[in-house]
Scaffold this motif. Structure first.
Motif, PDB file in Angstrom:
ATOM      1  N   GLU A  71     -22.838  19.166   1.614  1.00  0.00           N
ATOM      2  CA  GLU A  71     -24.100  18.820   2.273  1.00  0.00           C
ATOM      3  C   GLU A  71     -24.031  19.282   3.726  1.00  0.00           C
ATOM      4  N   PRO A  72     -25.066  19.969   4.210  1.00  0.00           N
ATOM      5  CA  PRO A  72     -25.032  20.448   5.601  1.00  0.00           C
ATOM      6  C   PRO A  72     -25.300  19.322   6.610  1.00  0.00           C
ATOM      7  N   VAL A  73     -24.343  18.384   6.668  1.00  0.00           N
ATOM      8  CA  VAL A  73     -24.385  17.260   7.603  1.00  0.00           C
ATOM      9  C   VAL A  73     -23.158  17.394   8.495  1.00  0.00           C
ATOM     10  N   PHE A  74     -23.375  17.465   9.800  1.00  0.00           N
ATOM     11  CA  PHE A  74     -22.281  17.729  10.724  1.00  0.00           C
ATOM     12  C   PHE A  74     -21.107  16.771  10.541  1.00  0.00           C
ATOM     13  N   GLU A  75     -21.365  15.476  10.506  1.00  0.00           N
ATOM     14  CA  GLU A  75     -20.268  14.509  10.422  1.00  0.00           C
ATOM     15  C   GLU A  75     -19.506  14.602   9.099  1.00  0.00           C
ATOM     16  N   ARG A  76     -20.204  14.894   8.021  1.00  0.00           N
ATOM     17  CA  ARG A  76     -19.515  15.079   6.733  1.00  0.00           C
ATOM     18  C   ARG A  76     -18.592  16.286   6.814  1.00  0.00           C
ATOM     19  N   ARG A  77     -19.092  17.361   7.401  1.00  0.00           N
ATOM     20  CA  ARG A  77     -18.268  18.566   7.519  1.00  0.00           C
ATOM     21  C   ARG A  77     -17.106  18.342   8.476  1.00  0.00           C
ATOM     22  N   LEU A  78     -17.350  17.619   9.550  1.00  0.00           N
ATOM     23  CA  LEU A  78     -16.258  17.290  10.465  1.00  0.00           C
ATOM     24  C   LEU A  78     -15.228  16.415   9.753  1.00  0.00           C
ATOM     25  N   ALA A  79     -15.677  15.497   8.921  1.00  0.00           N
ATOM     26  CA  ALA A  79     -14.753  14.666   8.142  1.00  0.00           C
ATOM     27  C   ALA A  79     -13.910  15.531   7.204  1.00  0.00           C
ATOM     28  N   ALA A  80     -14.508  16.569   6.625  1.00  0.00           N
ATOM     29  CA  ALA A  80     -13.742  17.496   5.782  1.00  0.00           C
ATOM     30  C   ALA A  80     -12.664  18.180   6.597  1.00  0.00           C
ATOM     31  N   VAL A  81     -12.994  18.587   7.814  1.00  0.00           N
ATOM     32  CA  VAL A  81     -12.015  19.236   8.693  1.00  0.00           C
ATOM     33  C   VAL A  81     -10.896  18.259   9.039  1.00  0.00           C
ATOM     34  N   VAL A  82     -11.254  17.044   9.413  1.00  0.00           N
ATOM     35  CA  VAL A  82     -10.256  16.029   9.771  1.00  0.00           C
ATOM     36  C   VAL A  82      -9.352  15.723   8.572  1.00  0.00           C
ATOM     37  N   LEU A  83      -9.933  15.645   7.395  1.00  0.00           N
ATOM     38  CA  LEU A  83      -9.151  15.420   6.176  1.00  0.00           C
ATOM     39  C   LEU A  83      -8.129  16.544   5.991  1.00  0.00           C
ATOM     40  N   LEU A  84      -8.572  17.786   6.146  1.00  0.00           N
ATOM     41  CA  LEU A  84      -7.676  18.931   5.991  1.00  0.00           C
ATOM     42  C   LEU A  84      -6.626  18.972   7.101  1.00  0.00           C
ATOM     43  N   GLN A  85      -7.001  18.607   8.327  1.00  0.00           N
ATOM     44  CA  GLN A  85      -6.032  18.538   9.428  1.00  0.00           C
ATOM     45  C   GLN A  85      -4.944  17.516   9.090  1.00  0.00           C
ATOM     46  N   THR A  86      -5.377  16.370   8.602  1.00  0.00           N
ATOM     47  CA  THR A  86      -4.456  15.273   8.299  1.00  0.00           C
ATOM     48  C   THR A  86      -3.526  15.623   7.147  1.00  0.00           C
ATOM     49  N   LYS A  87      -4.043  16.357   6.176  1.00  0.00           N
ATOM     50  CA  LYS A  87      -3.281  16.661   4.961  1.00  0.00           C
ATOM     51  C   LYS A  87      -2.883  18.130   4.866  1.00  0.00           C
ATOM     52  N   VAL A  88      -2.780  18.812   6.001  1.00  0.00           N
ATOM     53  CA  VAL A  88      -2.464  20.241   5.993  1.00  0.00           C
ATOM     54  C   VAL A  88      -1.143  20.513   5.268  1.00  0.00           C
ATOM     55  N   GLY A  89      -0.258  19.552   5.251  1.00  0.00           N
ATOM     56  CA  GLY A  89       1.033  19.719   4.594  1.00  0.00           C
ATOM     57  C   GLY A  89       0.958  19.916   3.095  1.00  0.00           C
ATOM     58  N   VAL A  90      -0.147  19.525   2.469  1.00  0.00           N
ATOM     59  CA  VAL A  90      -0.271  19.711   1.015  1.00  0.00           C
ATOM     60  C   VAL A  90      -0.992  21.014   0.668  1.00  0.00           C
ATOM     61  N   LEU A  91      -1.540  21.696   1.672  1.00  0.00           N
ATOM     62  CA  LEU A  91      -2.313  22.905   1.410  1.00  0.00           C
ATOM     63  C   LEU A  91      -1.406  24.080   1.089  1.00  0.00           C
ATOM     64  N   ILE A  92      -1.945  25.037   0.324  1.00  0.00           N
ATOM     65  CA  ILE A  92      -1.209  26.225  -0.065  1.00  0.00           C
ATOM     66  C   ILE A  92      -2.023  27.462   0.296  1.00  0.00           C
ATOM     67  N   ASN A  93      -1.399  28.628   0.212  1.00  0.00           N
ATOM     68  CA  ASN A  93      -2.056  29.852   0.676  1.00  0.00           C
ATOM     69  C   ASN A  93      -3.381  30.126  -0.029  1.00  0.00           C
ATOM     70  N   THR A  94      -3.518  29.755  -1.281  1.00  0.00           N
ATOM     71  CA  THR A  94      -4.776  30.027  -1.989  1.00  0.00           C
ATOM     72  C   THR A  94      -5.926  29.168  -1.467  1.00  0.00           C
ATOM     73  N   ASP A  95      -5.622  28.135  -0.697  1.00  0.00           N
ATOM     74  CA  ASP A  95      -6.672  27.313  -0.098  1.00  0.00           C
ATOM     75  C   ASP A  95      -7.412  28.054   1.011  1.00  0.00           C
ATOM     76  N   LEU A  96      -6.895  29.192   1.436  1.00  0.00           N
ATOM     77  CA  LEU A  96      -7.592  29.989   2.452  1.00  0.00           C
ATOM     78  C   LEU A  96      -8.953  30.465   1.947  1.00  0.00           C
ATOM     79  N   THR A  97      -9.098  30.613   0.649  1.00  0.00           N
ATOM     80  CA  THR A  97     -10.409  30.987   0.087  1.00  0.00           C
ATOM     81  C   THR A  97     -11.435  29.906   0.393  1.00  0.00           C
ATOM     82  N   ARG A  98     -11.044  28.662   0.229  1.00  0.00           N
ATOM     83  CA  ARG A  98     -11.931  27.530   0.541  1.00  0.00           C
ATOM     84  C   ARG A  98     -12.251  27.520   2.031  1.00  0.00           C
ATOM     85  N   MET A  99     -11.207  27.720   2.866  1.00  0.00           N
ATOM     86  CA  MET A  99     -11.419  27.744   4.321  1.00  0.00           C
ATOM     87  C   MET A  99     -12.385  28.859   4.716  1.00  0.00           C
TER      88      MET A  99
END
Length: 163
Positions: A71-99
């Motif tokens: 949903e194009p809602v700023f706070e929701r998208r910021l929450a997605a960023v914060v979630l990814l920042q917090t859990k960056v340790g579980v991310l893998i190289n193929t997640d760059l497509t999502r980014m």
């Protein structure tokens, strides 16, 4: 929407004020909807969601980030960023497509910069071998892409400043 996604969305709406919504709408140029929750409220909401939903693995984290981003809602998208920042340790190289998709849709450097600096850069920093080579090729492609935000993200992820 998942239970975790509903929790985040509902909490962000409850944390909003019309004053913050008006200020953010003006700052962002009306490019997306704004609830009016503070950055602190977004961070606190993500922290609370991760406490409430403790057993989120890689697939859950990436799915929740996509759900929040949808949903194009700023706070929701910021929450997605914060979630990814917090859990960056579980991310893998193929997640760059999502980014990449997130960066193309961001509409503001207020989302692009933390994605590049606080998600993509640390992800690249911990990859090794073939995964790192593949990730570097993705960043090379971003740097050559006609999308200026993707070019900017590539530079930020590599530690270079751009305007």
């Amino acid at each position: 929407m998942s239970e975790a996604g509903e929790f985040v969305d509902y909490t962000l709406q409850m944390e909003s004020t019309w004053e913050k919504a008006a200020e953010a709408t003006e700052r962002l140029g009306g490019s997306m909807k704004v609830y009016g929750a503070s950055v602190g409220a977004v961070r606190g909401t993500v922290r609370d969601a991760l406490k409430r939903y403790k057993n989120l693995g890689h697939d859950d984290i990436t799915a929740l980030s996509s759900e929040l981003w949808a949903e194009p809602v700023f706070e929701r998208r910021l929450a997605a960023v914060v979630l990814l920042q917090t859990k960056v340790g579980v991310l893998i190289n193929t997640d760059l497509t999502r980014m990449e998709g997130f960066i193309r849709q961001a509409g503001t450097r207020e989302l692009v910069d933390p994605l590049a600096a606080d998600v993509v850069r640390p992800l690249l920093g911990r990859l090794e071998g073939l995964a790192k080579e593949r990730a570097e090729r993705v960043l090379e492609r971003w740097a050559m892409d006609p999308d200026p935000e993707l070019q900017h993200a590539a530079a930020v992820a590599r530690g270079a400043a751009t305007s």
